[in-house]
Scaffold this motif. Structure first.
Motif, mmCIF file in Angstrom:
data_model
loop_
_atom_site.group_PDB
_atom_site.id
_atom_site.type_symbol
_atom_site.label_atom_id
_atom_site.label_comp_id
_atom_site.label_asym_id
_atom_site.label_seq_id
_atom_site.Cartn_x
_atom_site.Cartn_y
_atom_site.Cartn_z
ATOM 1 N N MET A 1 35.399 39.796 36.508
ATOM 2 C CA MET A 1 36.060 39.026 35.452
ATOM 3 C C MET A 1 36.555 39.950 34.353
ATOM 4 O O MET A 1 37.603 39.693 33.733
ATOM 5 C CB MET A 1 35.106 37.980 34.889
ATOM 6 N N ALA A 2 35.845 41.030 34.103
ATOM 7 C CA ALA A 2 36.286 41.996 33.098
ATOM 8 C C ALA A 2 37.638 42.592 33.473
ATOM 9 O O ALA A 2 38.457 42.900 32.599
ATOM 10 C CB ALA A 2 35.248 43.104 32.946
ATOM 11 N N LEU A 3 37.897 42.740 34.769
ATOM 12 C CA LEU A 3 39.179 43.280 35.211
ATOM 13 C C LEU A 3 40.337 42.339 34.870
ATOM 14 O O LEU A 3 41.465 42.790 34.663
ATOM 15 C CB LEU A 3 39.143 43.549 36.719
ATOM 16 N N VAL A 4 40.060 41.044 34.798
ATOM 17 C CA VAL A 4 41.086 40.093 34.370
ATOM 18 C C VAL A 4 41.443 40.357 32.907
ATOM 19 O O VAL A 4 42.611 40.350 32.519
ATOM 20 C CB VAL A 4 40.621 38.638 34.575
ATOM 21 N N GLY A 5 40.428 40.590 32.089
ATOM 22 C CA GLY A 5 40.679 40.914 30.686
ATOM 23 C C GLY A 5 41.455 42.214 30.535
ATOM 24 O O GLY A 5 42.358 42.315 29.689
ATOM 25 N N LEU A 6 41.117 43.204 31.344
ATOM 26 C CA LEU A 6 41.845 44.476 31.311
ATOM 27 C C LEU A 6 43.305 44.254 31.699
ATOM 28 O O LEU A 6 44.221 44.762 31.047
ATOM 29 C CB LEU A 6 41.178 45.471 32.261
ATOM 30 N N ASN B 1 57.597 49.264 28.833
ATOM 31 C CA ASN B 1 57.902 50.372 29.738
ATOM 32 C C ASN B 1 57.985 49.925 31.194
ATOM 33 O O ASN B 1 57.846 50.738 32.117
ATOM 34 C CB ASN B 1 56.852 51.477 29.604
ATOM 35 N N ASN B 2 58.219 48.628 31.400
ATOM 36 C CA ASN B 2 58.368 48.088 32.744
ATOM 37 C C ASN B 2 57.153 48.391 33.624
ATOM 38 O O ASN B 2 57.282 48.698 34.812
ATOM 39 C CB ASN B 2 59.649 48.610 33.415
ATOM 40 N N ILE B 3 55.976 48.315 33.004
ATOM 41 C CA ILE B 3 54.732 48.433 33.772
ATOM 42 C C ILE B 3 54.163 47.030 33.922
ATOM 43 O O ILE B 3 53.869 46.363 32.925
ATOM 44 C CB ILE B 3 53.707 49.345 33.067
ATOM 45 N N ARG B 4 54.055 46.579 35.134
ATOM 46 C CA ARG B 4 53.568 45.226 35.398
ATOM 47 C C ARG B 4 52.178 45.305 36.006
ATOM 48 O O ARG B 4 51.938 46.090 36.932
ATOM 49 C CB ARG B 4 54.545 44.486 36.308
ATOM 50 N N VAL B 5 51.276 44.516 35.451
ATOM 51 C CA VAL B 5 49.857 44.604 35.806
ATOM 52 C C VAL B 5 49.381 43.230 36.275
ATOM 53 O O VAL B 5 49.554 42.231 35.572
ATOM 54 C CB VAL B 5 49.020 45.081 34.604
ATOM 55 N N ASN B 6 48.789 43.189 37.447
ATOM 56 C CA ASN B 6 48.343 41.934 38.042
ATOM 57 C C ASN B 6 46.963 42.080 38.654
ATOM 58 O O ASN B 6 46.436 43.181 38.781
ATOM 59 C CB ASN B 6 49.335 41.499 39.133
ATOM 60 N N CYS B 7 46.394 40.948 39.036
ATOM 61 C CA CYS B 7 45.102 40.931 39.734
ATOM 62 C C CYS B 7 45.259 40.286 41.103
ATOM 63 O O CYS B 7 45.971 39.289 41.256
ATOM 64 C CB CYS B 7 44.068 40.125 38.939
ATOM 65 N N LEU B 8 44.569 40.839 42.075
ATOM 66 C CA LEU B 8 44.482 40.261 43.410
ATOM 67 C C LEU B 8 43.046 39.811 43.629
ATOM 68 O O LEU B 8 42.112 40.584 43.427
ATOM 69 C CB LEU B 8 44.877 41.308 44.448
ATOM 70 N N ALA C 1 58.293 42.241 40.588
ATOM 71 C CA ALA C 1 56.939 41.676 40.572
ATOM 72 C C ALA C 1 56.687 40.886 39.286
ATOM 73 O O ALA C 1 57.293 41.171 38.246
ATOM 74 C CB ALA C 1 55.902 42.786 40.685
ATOM 75 N N PRO C 2 55.792 39.910 39.353
ATOM 76 C CA PRO C 2 55.376 39.239 38.126
ATOM 77 C C PRO C 2 54.477 40.169 37.318
ATOM 78 O O PRO C 2 54.237 41.315 37.729
ATOM 79 C CB PRO C 2 54.585 38.032 38.646
ATOM 80 N N THR C 3 53.987 39.707 36.204
ATOM 81 C CA THR C 3 52.966 40.448 35.478
ATOM 82 C C THR C 3 51.972 39.451 34.897
ATOM 83 O O THR C 3 52.301 38.293 34.669
ATOM 84 C CB THR C 3 53.579 41.339 34.375
ATOM 85 N N LYS C 4 50.740 39.908 34.725
ATOM 86 C CA LYS C 4 49.655 39.081 34.196
ATOM 87 C C LYS C 4 49.383 37.870 35.105
ATOM 88 O O LYS C 4 49.159 36.761 34.644
ATOM 89 C CB LYS C 4 49.976 38.630 32.777
ATOM 90 N N THR C 5 49.400 38.107 36.405
ATOM 91 C CA THR C 5 49.181 37.053 37.392
ATOM 92 C C THR C 5 47.910 37.330 38.187
ATOM 93 O O THR C 5 47.641 38.472 38.552
ATOM 94 C CB THR C 5 50.382 36.968 38.364
ATOM 95 N N ILE C 6 47.138 36.274 38.431
ATOM 96 C CA ILE C 6 45.959 36.376 39.295
ATOM 97 C C ILE C 6 46.314 35.695 40.613
ATOM 98 O O ILE C 6 46.387 34.471 40.699
ATOM 99 C CB ILE C 6 44.730 35.685 38.678
ATOM 100 N N LEU C 7 46.581 36.496 41.632
ATOM 101 C CA LEU C 7 46.944 35.962 42.941
ATOM 102 C C LEU C 7 45.717 35.956 43.845
ATOM 103 O O LEU C 7 45.127 36.998 44.115
ATOM 104 C CB LEU C 7 48.051 36.803 43.574
ATOM 105 N N ALA C 8 45.336 34.775 44.288
ATOM 106 C CA ALA C 8 44.203 34.630 45.210
ATOM 107 C C ALA C 8 44.747 34.475 46.623
ATOM 108 O O ALA C 8 45.769 33.812 46.833
ATOM 109 C CB ALA C 8 43.372 33.409 44.824
ATOM 110 N N THR C 9 44.090 35.086 47.590
ATOM 111 C CA THR C 9 44.587 35.021 48.955
ATOM 112 C C THR C 9 43.504 35.284 49.982
ATOM 113 O O THR C 9 42.579 36.057 49.758
ATOM 114 C CB THR C 9 45.758 36.006 49.171
ATOM 115 N N GLY C 10 43.647 34.633 51.124
ATOM 116 C CA GLY C 10 42.765 34.820 52.269
ATOM 117 C C GLY C 10 43.236 33.946 53.411
ATOM 118 O O GLY C 10 43.797 32.867 53.188
ATOM 119 N N ALA C 11 43.077 34.412 54.637
ATOM 120 C CA ALA C 11 43.421 33.644 55.834
ATOM 121 C C ALA C 11 44.885 33.219 55.846
ATOM 122 O O ALA C 11 45.237 32.185 56.407
ATOM 123 C CB ALA C 11 42.517 32.421 55.972
#
Length: 291
Positions: free
Chosen positions: A158-163, A174-181, A219-229
């Motif tokens: 969860m801390a990584l989401v805050g980061l 600076n066109n740096i996009r940061v996301n979570c998987l 790419a988007p930014t500040k997105t939490i993408l969940a995935t499986g199967a």
């Protein structure tokens, strides 16, 4: 999705999700630095090269600042830039919180959270100078929603989401996009927990297309993408509209009495930054913001 000319670092890529990520990035044209603590890094890099891709191995722990700096320099020496960082490396030390030692709590946080911070810090200035960067943190449903026996792992994830949230804001100019998987995959971490049929559906290869979506040009930014199967979802941290309770001595009792109103999700929203909460609260208190 053509990644030709892009340079990617994938941590913890000696097997499982990291290996799947590295191989798919290379298949789509990226030049890949395969990081792992073991000789598996060399094996995966050799496999990518044998399949016609470009890859080099970088052995070392993500929690070791000197090793990460060396890895970063290795990528720059080989290819002159770093476009993509996939913070995938991680460990487990599962126990109920009552039985968990502080050392095991600290170790998991150190690898997942501090490791991601160390790796991201190492490439951040490179990405800022080239005005391009794609960073992916690996979070987990254990952090987003909780899981018995994983207080250390869940806290780190969860801390990584805050980061991500803050770096997405700071990197935007600076066109740096940061996301979570947030993956669900049949890695060593899930062995023995699910039946064979389900594990087959949850193969790591099914997660990596989601990674590509988070590191592409648009790419988007500040997105939490969940995935499986082969399924994909987006998770959000939301804020309800709440209610103005006031400051009186009976404010705690009033809050409890109106709890259903405060918790009502019918008009919840996703704030774009931290001040959105303060803005909502001040507006409810009667403060008029200039348009």
């Amino acid at each position: 999705m053509d990644l030709s000319g892009r340079v990617a670092i994938v941590t913890g890529a000696g097997g499982g999700l990291g290996k799947a990520h590295a191989k798919l990035l290379a298949k789509r044209g990226a030049q890949v630095v395969v990081n792992d603590m073991s000789e598996a890094a060399e094996a995966v890099a050799a496999e990518i090269v044998a399949e016609g891709g470009q890859a080099i191995a970088a052995r070392g722990s993500v929690s070791d600042v000197d090793a990460v700096q060396a890895m970063t320099q290795q990528a720059l020496t080989a290819w002159g830039r770093i476009d993509i960082l996939v913070n995938n490396a991680g460990i487990l030390r599962d126990k109920s919180f009552a039985k968990m030692s502080i050392d095991d709590f600290r170790l998991v946080v150190d690898v997942h959270l501090m490791g991601a911070a160390i790796c991201t810090k190492a490439v951040w200035d490179v990405m800022r100078e080239q005005n391009y960067g794609r960073v992916v943190m690996t979070t987990s449903s254990a952090g987003l929603y909780g899981n018995f026996g994983q207080a250390n792992y869940g806290a780190a994830k969860m801390a990584l989401v805050g980061l991500m949230n803050t770096l997405a804001i700071e990197g935007a100019k600076n066109n740096i996009r940061v996301n979570c998987l947030a993956p669900t995959a049949a890695t060593q971490m899930l062995e023995g927990l699910l039946p064979a049929g389900q594990l087959e559906l949850l193969k790591p290869d099914a997660v990596s297309p989601g990674l590509l979506a988070l590191v592409r040009e648009d790419a988007p930014t500040k997105t939490i993408l969940a995935t499986g199967a082969g399924a994909f979802e987006v998770a959000y941290v939301t804020l309800t509209q709440g209610a103005q309770i006031g400051f009186g001595d009976d404010a705690p009792e009033k809050l409890v009495a109106r709890w259903d109103e405060v918790a009502d999700r019918s008009q919840e929203h996703v704030p774009t930054e931290a001040f959105a909460q303060a803005r909502l609260e001040l507006a409810k208190a009667g403060y008029k913001f200039e348009s």
